[in-house]
Structure formats: C-alpha cells, structure tokens
Scaffold this motif. Structure first.
Motif, PDB file in Angstrom:
ATOM      1  N   ASN A 131      65.952  44.289  81.738  1.00 39.95           N
ATOM      2  CA  ASN A 131      66.053  43.277  80.688  1.00 39.95           C
ATOM      3  C   ASN A 131      64.737  43.239  79.903  1.00 39.95           C
ATOM      4  O   ASN A 131      63.802  42.532  80.272  1.00 39.95           O
ATOM      5  CB  ASN A 131      66.356  41.911  81.306  1.00 39.95           C
ATOM      6  CG  ASN A 131      66.779  40.893  80.262  1.00 39.95           C
ATOM      7  OD1 ASN A 131      66.366  40.971  79.109  1.00 39.95           O
ATOM      8  ND2 ASN A 131      67.592  39.927  80.657  1.00 39.95           N
ATOM      9  N   THR A 132      64.683  44.018  78.841  1.00 40.93           N
ATOM     10  CA  THR A 132      63.459  44.131  78.039  1.00 40.93           C
ATOM     11  C   THR A 132      63.037  42.780  77.458  1.00 40.93           C
ATOM     12  O   THR A 132      61.842  42.473  77.362  1.00 40.93           O
ATOM     13  CB  THR A 132      63.660  45.141  76.889  1.00 40.93           C
ATOM     14  OG1 THR A 132      64.025  46.406  77.445  1.00 40.93           O
ATOM     15  CG2 THR A 132      62.390  45.300  76.068  1.00 40.93           C
ATOM     16  N   GLU A 133      64.008  41.962  77.089  1.00 43.07           N
ATOM     17  CA  GLU A 133      63.710  40.668  76.474  1.00 43.07           C
ATOM     18  C   GLU A 133      62.931  39.765  77.421  1.00 43.07           C
ATOM     19  O   GLU A 133      62.023  39.043  77.006  1.00 43.07           O
ATOM     20  CB  GLU A 133      65.017  39.986  76.047  1.00 43.07           C
ATOM     21  CG  GLU A 133      64.789  38.690  75.283  1.00 43.07           C
ATOM     22  CD  GLU A 133      66.086  38.040  74.827  1.00 43.07           C
ATOM     23  OE1 GLU A 133      66.029  36.903  74.313  1.00 43.07           O
ATOM     24  OE2 GLU A 133      67.154  38.673  74.999  1.00 43.07           O
ATOM     25  N   VAL A 134      63.292  39.806  78.703  1.00 46.19           N
ATOM     26  CA  VAL A 134      62.592  38.981  79.691  1.00 46.19           C
ATOM     27  C   VAL A 134      61.119  39.374  79.767  1.00 46.19           C
ATOM     28  O   VAL A 134      60.225  38.514  79.749  1.00 46.19           O
ATOM     29  CB  VAL A 134      63.254  39.121  81.083  1.00 46.19           C
ATOM     30  CG1 VAL A 134      62.363  38.514  82.168  1.00 46.19           C
ATOM     31  CG2 VAL A 134      64.619  38.453  81.089  1.00 46.19           C
ATOM     32  N   VAL A 135      60.858  40.673  79.839  1.00 47.81           N
ATOM     33  CA  VAL A 135      59.474  41.157  79.914  1.00 47.81           C
ATOM     34  C   VAL A 135      58.715  40.810  78.641  1.00 47.81           C
ATOM     35  O   VAL A 135      57.562  40.366  78.683  1.00 47.81           O
ATOM     36  CB  VAL A 135      59.439  42.678  80.169  1.00 47.81           C
ATOM     37  CG1 VAL A 135      57.994  43.180  80.170  1.00 47.81           C
ATOM     38  CG2 VAL A 135      60.102  43.011  81.494  1.00 47.81           C
ATOM     39  N   GLN A 136      59.352  40.987  77.491  1.00 49.23           N
ATOM     40  CA  GLN A 136      58.697  40.684  76.220  1.00 49.23           C
ATOM     41  C   GLN A 136      58.353  39.202  76.119  1.00 49.23           C
ATOM     42  O   GLN A 136      57.263  38.835  75.647  1.00 49.23           O
ATOM     43  CB  GLN A 136      59.596  41.092  75.048  1.00 49.23           C
ATOM     44  CG  GLN A 136      58.910  41.032  73.700  1.00 49.23           C
ATOM     45  CD  GLN A 136      57.743  41.989  73.584  1.00 49.23           C
ATOM     46  OE1 GLN A 136      57.910  43.204  73.663  1.00 49.23           O
ATOM     47  NE2 GLN A 136      56.530  41.458  73.421  1.00 49.23           N
ATOM     48  N   ASN A 137      59.248  38.350  76.592  1.00 49.89           N
ATOM     49  CA  ASN A 137      58.984  36.903  76.581  1.00 49.89           C
ATOM     50  C   ASN A 137      57.804  36.552  77.480  1.00 49.89           C
ATOM     51  O   ASN A 137      56.994  35.687  77.138  1.00 49.89           O
ATOM     52  CB  ASN A 137      60.222  36.141  77.031  1.00 49.89           C
ATOM     53  CG  ASN A 137      61.319  36.148  75.977  1.00 49.89           C
ATOM     54  OD1 ASN A 137      61.068  36.384  74.796  1.00 49.89           O
ATOM     55  ND2 ASN A 137      62.553  35.884  76.390  1.00 49.89           N
ATOM     56  N   ARG A 138      57.703  37.232  78.622  1.00 46.73           N
ATOM     57  CA  ARG A 138      56.577  36.993  79.526  1.00 46.73           C
ATOM     58  C   ARG A 138      55.264  37.428  78.857  1.00 46.73           C
ATOM     59  O   ARG A 138      54.242  36.730  78.960  1.00 46.73           O
ATOM     60  CB  ARG A 138      56.769  37.780  80.820  1.00 46.73           C
ATOM     61  CG  ARG A 138      57.957  37.341  81.653  1.00 46.73           C
ATOM     62  CD  ARG A 138      57.610  36.149  82.515  1.00 46.73           C
ATOM     63  NE  ARG A 138      58.725  35.768  83.357  1.00 46.73           N
ATOM     64  CZ  ARG A 138      58.635  35.331  84.601  1.00 46.73           C
ATOM     65  NH1 ARG A 138      57.443  35.211  85.156  1.00 46.73           N
ATOM     66  NH2 ARG A 138      59.699  34.987  85.280  1.00 46.73           N
ATOM     67  N   LEU A 139      55.292  38.556  78.201  1.00 49.52           N
ATOM     68  CA  LEU A 139      54.097  39.041  77.506  1.00 49.52           C
ATOM     69  C   LEU A 139      53.660  38.075  76.412  1.00 49.52           C
ATOM     70  O   LEU A 139      52.466  37.761  76.280  1.00 49.52           O
ATOM     71  CB  LEU A 139      54.371  40.430  76.913  1.00 49.52           C
ATOM     72  CG  LEU A 139      54.472  41.595  77.913  1.00 49.52           C
ATOM     73  CD1 LEU A 139      55.005  42.846  77.232  1.00 49.52           C
ATOM     74  CD2 LEU A 139      53.111  41.883  78.551  1.00 49.52           C
ATOM     75  N   ASN A 140      54.621  37.602  75.652  1.00 51.11           N
ATOM     76  CA  ASN A 140      54.307  36.651  74.574  1.00 51.11           C
ATOM     77  C   ASN A 140      53.730  35.359  75.135  1.00 51.11           C
ATOM     78  O   ASN A 140      52.765  34.802  74.580  1.00 51.11           O
ATOM     79  CB  ASN A 140      55.560  36.357  73.758  1.00 51.11           C
ATOM     80  CG  ASN A 140      56.044  37.565  72.972  1.00 51.11           C
ATOM     81  OD1 ASN A 140      55.277  38.492  72.716  1.00 51.11           O
ATOM     82  ND2 ASN A 140      57.315  37.564  72.587  1.00 51.11           N
TER      83      ASN A 140
END
Length: 269
Positions: free
Chosen positions: A249-258
């Motif tokens: 789930n790329t979106e989950v990782v991207q949200n964590r990074l943000n």
C-alpha cells in the motif's frame, strides 16, 4: 486473483482426496450407490446435495470406518467448499470418538487446529490441538510447524511468557524449520508489549537471516513504526523511504513520510 486460484486449487484437491477415500472399502450395493451419488454431486459442485447424501448415510449407522471417512468429507465440504467452518468442526471432532487410527487422529486434529486458528480465531481450541500434535508419539513429521503455530497461538492471545518460551526453544535449534521466523515473532512480541527498542533489535537479527522480499519489506515497515513511536523520526523516515514502491500500500507509506516530514519541520521552528 491469486486467492481465487488457490481456492479453486483447494477445492480440486479436496475432490480428489474425497474420491480416494472409499476405493479400498467393501460396500453393500445400496451403500455403494449412495456414496457414488454423493461423489457425483461433489463433481458437479452440488455441495448441499452431497452433504444431505452423506448425512443420510450416517443416519443408517454404517461401520465406524465408513463413519470416519464420511465425517471427514463432511468437514471438508463445509470448510473448504462452503466456508462454513463452525459446521465443519463437529465432524472432525466426531472422528476422534470413532477411531484410534493415528492417521485419522492426526488428520482431524490438524484440521481442527487450522480452522480454529486461522478462521475462527479460537486460540484456546487451537492451543489444545497443537499441544496434542506436539505430544504425539512417535514425533510427527510436521512437529516444527506445530510448535511454531503453538507459539503464534500464545502470541495471538497475548500470553507473552508462553509464546516467548516456545520461540526461544525454536531459536535453540538452528535446524528448526521456523528458526528464522522465530526472530520476527519475538520482535512482534516485544512490539506488542511496546518494547520498541528490543523489537528493533530482534528484527535487525531477523533481517540478517531472511531472504524473502515481501517479509523484508513488512519487517522494515514495522521497524519504521517502532522508530516513529520512539520519536526517532530520522530513522523512521529513512526506513519508510527505503520501502516506498515495494510496500503493498504505497499510499500508507507516503502518508507516513508526509507526517514525519511535517513533524520534523515543526521541531525546527
């Protein structure tokens, strides 16, 4: 798609398995006819009709060896073909009252353990099954799996001391089939207990031994989560970034990074 293919494969295997059950049996003509009819229903995916036919056979009180096989087939039909696992369990349990055959006792206990652990989340029942399988004499071929599953059972039910005892026992044997997996599970145990640094240490050791990419990615995600919980945001950010594109789930990782980026910016103000 992969899951549906596996389910179809399981159903085909179950059909083959079921068809093989009665080959060596000596039937009366009437019983033979009923069994053939039931097998025909299975072949045509008329599972409810097959179940009704097998239940009718049981009502006629056949010999115990027939009852064992019919009950096993009913368990497979309810569990594998219809996904009605609660209805399957009584049939596997009944087998244990009908025979002392090690083969059937092991097969039925394996199914009880798998259903209770994976589908019903009844960890007290799965504990009972895997303890019986571990203590079976002589030691069974799948002993390593039963021991590891018992450890997972304890962990799922938050009985950490018992889980750790089994996992440490596994780690003492490098030839154990779940030796590597034990490092991940001990990390998970510490993570659940909020011992984040210990979890990270366990997972670091696990990463040195694991080769499966999906497992490596999953572990790094959890390690990043642990670092984040400890407010070690740089380490967390670096780990999340390292699996960007690999985590399902790329979106989950991207949200964590943000989120981490914003927190680090806020700190500098």
């Amino acid at each position: 798609m992969i899951q549906s293919k596996q389910q179809a494969k399981n159903k085909i295997l179950a059909l083959i398995f079921i068809s093989a059950f009665f080959i060596s049996c000596d039937f009366t003509p009437r019983l033979h006819k009923k069994i053939l009819e039931a097998q025909g229903y299975i072949k045509n995916q008329q599972y409810q009709k097959a179940i009704s036919q097998y239940q009718e056979i049981l009502k006629n009180n056949p010999p115990n060896d027939i009852k064992v096989k019919v009950n096993y087939q009913l368990g497979e039909l309810f569990s594998i073909n219809l996904g009605q696992n609660r209805k399957a369990l009584p049939h596997y349990t009944e087998i244990k009252t009908l025979t002392e055959s090690p083969i059937w006792l092991v097969k039925s206990e394996e199914r009880i353990g798998e259903i209770s652990f994976t589908y019903l989340k009844d960890y007290m029942l799965s504990e009972k099954s895997y303890k019986l399988l571990i203590n079976f004499t002589p030691r069974l071929e799948r002993y390593d799996f039963y021991q590891f599953r018992l450890a997972e059972t304890y962990l799922k039910s938050n009985r950490y001391d018992l889980a750790l005892k089994e996992l440490m026992s596994i780690q003492e044997s490098k030839g154990h089939k779940h030796y590597v997996d034990s490092f991940f599970q001990i990390g998970l145990l510490n993570f659940q207990k909020k011992n984040n640094q210990e979890a990270i240490n366990n997972w670091t050791e696990y990463l040195k031994r694991e080769t499966r990419k999906s497992k490596l990615v999953q572990t790094k995600f959890l390690m990043a989560n642990a670092y984040e919980s400890m407010e070690k945001l740089k380490q967390a950010y670096n780990l999340y970034y390292s699996i960007l594109g690999d985590y399902p789930n790329t979106e989950v990782v991207q949200n964590r990074l943000n989120s981490i980026y914003q927190r680090r910016v806020s700190r500098k103000r």
